[in-house]
Design an enzyme around this catalytic site. Sequence first.
Site, PDB file in Angstrom:
ATOM      1  N   CYS A 131       0.925  -1.228   0.068  1.00 28.86           N
ATOM      2  CA  CYS A 131       0.004  -0.071   0.010  1.00 28.86           C
ATOM      3  C   CYS A 131       0.879   1.182  -0.119  1.00 28.86           C
ATOM      4  O   CYS A 131       1.543   1.785   1.064  1.00 28.86           O
ATOM      5  CB  CYS A 131      -0.753  -0.048   1.420  1.00 28.86           C
ATOM      6  SG  CYS A 131      -1.955   1.409   1.478  1.00 28.86           S
ATOM      7  N   CYS A 184      -0.530   4.089   2.184  1.00 29.69           N
ATOM      8  CA  CYS A 184      -0.168   3.942   3.700  1.00 29.69           C
ATOM      9  C   CYS A 184       1.155   4.117   4.249  1.00 29.69           C
ATOM     10  O   CYS A 184       1.598   4.693   5.068  1.00 29.69           O
ATOM     11  CB  CYS A 184      -0.694   2.360   4.017  1.00 29.69           C
ATOM     12  SG  CYS A 184      -2.279   1.760   3.226  1.00 29.69           S
ATOM     13  N   ASP A 185       2.141   3.832   3.200  1.00 28.41           N
ATOM     14  CA  ASP A 185       3.437   3.538   3.747  1.00 28.41           C
ATOM     15  C   ASP A 185       4.449   4.578   2.737  1.00 28.41           C
ATOM     16  O   ASP A 185       5.610   4.584   3.246  1.00 28.41           O
ATOM     17  CB  ASP A 185       4.002   2.150   3.678  1.00 28.41           C
ATOM     18  CG  ASP A 185       3.174   1.166   4.441  1.00 28.41           C
ATOM     19  OD1 ASP A 185       2.710   1.668   5.626  1.00 28.41           O
ATOM     20  OD2 ASP A 185       3.109   0.135   4.059  1.00 28.41           O
TER      21      ASP A 185
END
Length: 312
Positions: free
Chosen positions: A136, A139-140
């Site tokens: 992701c 997300c990261d």
Amino acid sequence: MSEQKHVRTIIVGSGPAGFTAGLYLSRANIPNLLFEGDQPGGQLTITTDVENYPGFPDGIMGPELMEKFKAQAVRFGTEVRGETVEKIDLQRRPFTLTTGKGTYTADAVIISTGSTARWLGLEDEEKFMGKGLSACATCDGFFFRDQDIAVVGGGDTALEEATFLTNFANKVTLIHRRDELRGSQIMQDRALKNPKIEVAWNKVIERYVPDGNGALKALVLKDTVDGATSELAVTGCFIAIGHIPNTAFLAGQLPTDKNGYLITKPDVTATEIPGVFAAGDVQDHVYRQAVTSAGTGCMAAIEAERWLAEQD
């Protein structure tokens, strides 16, 4: 002896969508039972730092965040069971759900089983999750500012994630097993014209290389044409080869799109079967974020509450 039980609403799945649905149902005084499934807490339990969930300015570990979700739902009355729904009958009322421990019936069902990221299946792959390996970018990506990273894939998802990651990374290497991309032309043009993106054509990852602390420091690539190997120094690698919605237990009783995601009616979480709702990543192939999953869990609970009231 297997158990038999009837409950007003059953929630299948225990990620942000499921626990939020349980919280809202409980606060509306609607008895509800939640089955955690094979991966209690969902994908966030394999995520280390979560820095983009509102209300946690210093960030929070994924497993800890999901424990808080669970504790809040339980506090207000959600009954949580560590069972996996193996099959469900949506053709008759009340709906019947079967786990390894018993048979349950419900007047309404919320499906929040999420999706599972496709991984490469390499040896020791799990050891690198949260230590340089991710599925992701949204997300990261922030954690890889000014670093050299890689993205695996050749479709729109991979191209979109590679382009997004150039907002943080020093360089992004797109690793693709063929000599041409599968993504839409507009996404290809955008990625290939980006000076921070370089494509490793006809390459697959053979293994991950750890540093002294077990975090990712390089990838060993294998050429799909001549079999030659080479090493690519990266501190991050994003696998972008798609997700698999967790819908096998439904046995095709609800319509899905071409990728297997459940189809809900426009702007709501209701499915084509009255009394059955779908929330979170099992029906969302666009955002796939904890906060949006929680939002649709809230929607599903409110819709279920109103639908049950109409039946009464």
